[in-house]
Scaffold this motif. Structure first.
Motif, PDB file in Angstrom:
ATOM      1  N   ASN A 256       0.835  -1.203   0.000  1.00  0.00           N
ATOM      2  CA  ASN A 256       0.000   0.000   0.000  1.00  0.00           C
ATOM      3  C   ASN A 256       0.872   1.256   0.000  1.00  0.00           C
TER       4      ASN A 256
ATOM      5  N   TRP B 148      -2.818   2.390  -4.057  1.00  0.00           N
ATOM      6  CA  TRP B 148      -4.113   1.718  -3.983  1.00  0.00           C
ATOM      7  C   TRP B 148      -4.293   0.646  -5.042  1.00  0.00           C
TER       8      TRP B 148
ATOM      9  N   ALA C 124     -12.741   2.258   1.638  1.00  0.00           N
ATOM     10  CA  ALA C 124     -11.827   3.188   0.937  1.00  0.00           C
ATOM     11  C   ALA C 124     -12.546   4.263   0.117  1.00  0.00           C
TER      12      ALA C 124
ATOM     13  N   ILE D  96     -10.299   7.847  -1.272  1.00  0.00           N
ATOM     14  CA  ILE D  96      -9.699   7.713  -2.614  1.00  0.00           C
ATOM     15  C   ILE D  96     -10.560   8.460  -3.638  1.00  0.00           C
ATOM     16  N   SER D  97      -9.923   8.859  -4.740  1.00  0.00           N
ATOM     17  CA  SER D  97     -10.641   9.583  -5.796  1.00  0.00           C
ATOM     18  C   SER D  97     -11.421   8.587  -6.646  1.00  0.00           C
TER      19      SER D  97
ATOM     20  N   GLU E  22      -9.008   6.614  -8.801  1.00  0.00           N
ATOM     21  CA  GLU E  22      -8.384   5.508  -8.066  1.00  0.00           C
ATOM     22  C   GLU E  22      -9.373   4.366  -7.847  1.00  0.00           C
TER      23      GLU E  22
END
Ligand SMILES: Cc1cc2nc3c(=O)[nH]c(=O)nc-3n(C[C@H](O)[C@H](O)[C@H](O)COP(=O)(O)OP(=O)(O)OC[C@H]3O[C@@H](n4cnc5c(N)ncnc54)[C@H](O)[C@@H]3O)c2cc1C
Length: 387
Positions: free
Chosen positions: A7, A12, A53, A64-65, A68
């Protein structure tokens, strides 16, 4: 721990690849055959931070976006799209609360759920209304103390394990229908009846039961957004979840192509050549790779717009259509290259071929994606952003 290392070292996407190969893969065949919810995989997904996440950090998620998220979904789906969906679908189901919930609702329906590593399920589809969601027959009637919910939903993903259902219903105030609304309905509410899971050919480890609501009394806090705002929330929700569906498609096709390259490099066929010397094999795999790169590009475009807070409805429809139709075509064509092994369970192609078939149906079928694209194409035809 190896996964913590990966990680921090590679991010990710690599965490998801490693998780898929080490944790998911050993359970895929059994969960598919037994139509079993992957409990052990979920425990690990929670421990590794994968389950939560996609939620904002301030709510207890990983922050996370969208870009991602799609990369991770593709990595997980390369091993099993159905298991992936059981892991990532909370984000889709809870989208209306994230989008339009009050701080109190976010705390109650999202943060408390994340703390418990619980599950949310989405109730859009009804026995009589699948593609035509605006015709929902489930009704919420305004009462003195809140709302009274009646109706039935079907194909509610993760429904057998869900702690809360996000339900689309027609709202009725003073005997007048005022449009659609979303309700967060706790599973333990009296009158919520979750049926047994149905048997299906694809996505077998994702439970998709029917859920009935019989005089379910709801409080004002259960209404998400204002009464009648459901249609706008629905469009945003669908645009968001079909990005995940597109990522399932690209992940599945990537895995098919990766395995097929090894297979055709080893297998000898008449008169005594390796399969990868045959021009039709080279053309098939080359063409599928070009199409995969096109689908990935559409997906990246849609995710990038979502991350920038720009409209991405048309782009997510295009990505979902391209990736999932490709998954059906690719699994069919690659299955043929494996001969009898293509339909034998031991070689993995057969399951991907079955799962691919669900991708063009869920989250809005391919036909509905094309209708979305056509409407937007027509709307913008005369403008600079048009054809
Ligand atoms: C694995 C899986 C998981 C799912 N999870 C969920 C979930 O979590 N929550 C949920 O609410 N639902 C879920 N669904 C249901 C799914 O969203 C619906 O199946 C889908 O929206 C299509 O609805 P339908 O099956 O009723 O088809 P219908 O709407 O009856 O359509 C039948 C066929 O007609 C086509 N069609 C319909 N209207 C038009 C039109 N105007 N023009 C051209 N063609 C048209 C459709 O594309 C389709 O091919 C899931 C489905 C699957 C397979």
């Amino acid at each position: 721990m190896a996964m913590e290392e990966s990680n921090s070292q590679s991010g990710w996407k690599w965490l998801c690849r490693q998780f898929a190969e080490e944790v998911m893969a050993p359970h895929v065949r059994r969960c598919d055959e037994e139509r079993a919810f992957p409990v052990l995989v979920h425990e690990r997904a929670a421990a590794e931070g994968i389950l939560n996440a996609p939620f904002p950090e301030e709510m207890g998620g990983g922050g996370i976006s969208c870009a991602e998220f799609t990369e991770g979904v593709a990595e997980l789906s390369a091993v099993c799209p159905a298991m992936t969906w059981t892991i990532v679908f909370n984000r889709g189901a809870l989208h209306p609360v994230l989008n339009a919930g009050t701080p109190e609702q976010k705390d109650l329906f999202v943060m408390q759920l994340l703390k418990l590593n619980g599950y949310a399920a989405l109730g859009l589809t009804e026995p009589e209304n699948g593609s035509n969601l605006l015709a929902a027959q489930t009704r919420a009637i305004k009462t003195d103390s809140g709302w009274l919910l009646n109706g039935a939903k079907c194909m509610s993903g993760n429904g057998t394990v869900a702690d809360v259902f996000l339900i689309l219903a027609n709202t009725v105030v003073n005997s007048r229908k005022i449009g659609l609304s979303f309700f967060a309905v706790p599973r333990e509410s009296p009158g919520v009846i979750v049926s047994q899971d149905i048997e299906k050919a694809a996505f077998r480890c994702l439970p998709t039961p029917s859920v009935a609501f019989q005089d379910v009394a709801l409080e004002p806090i259960n209404l998400i957004g204002r009464a009648g705002d459901g249609e706008a929330l629905l469009h945003e929700l669908l645009a968001t979840i079909r990005i995940g569906g597109a990522a399932c498609g690209t992940g599945l096709v990537t895995a098919l192509l990766r395995d097929a390259l090894t297979w055709v490099g080893e297998r000898r066929v008449y008169p005594d050549d390796r399969m990868d010397t045959l021009s039709h094999v080279q053309l098939t795999l080359g063409r599928l790779y070009v199409e995969l790169c096109g689908a990935r590009k559409l997906l990246r475009d849609a995710a990038s717009l979502a991350d920038q807070g720009l409209p991405f409805g048309k782009e997510s429809s295009m990505a979902k259509y391209a990736a999932t139709e490709l998954a059906v075509r690719a699994s069919n064509e690659i299955l043929q290259l494996y001969g009898w092994r293509g339909i034998a369970a031991d070689y993995g192609v057969e399951k991907r071929w079955r799962d691919a078939r669900a991708l063009t149906i869920f989250e809005g079928s391919s036909e509905i994606q094309l209708l979305n694209v056509f409407r937007e194409m027509r709307r913008t035809a005369a403008s600079e952003e048009g054809l």
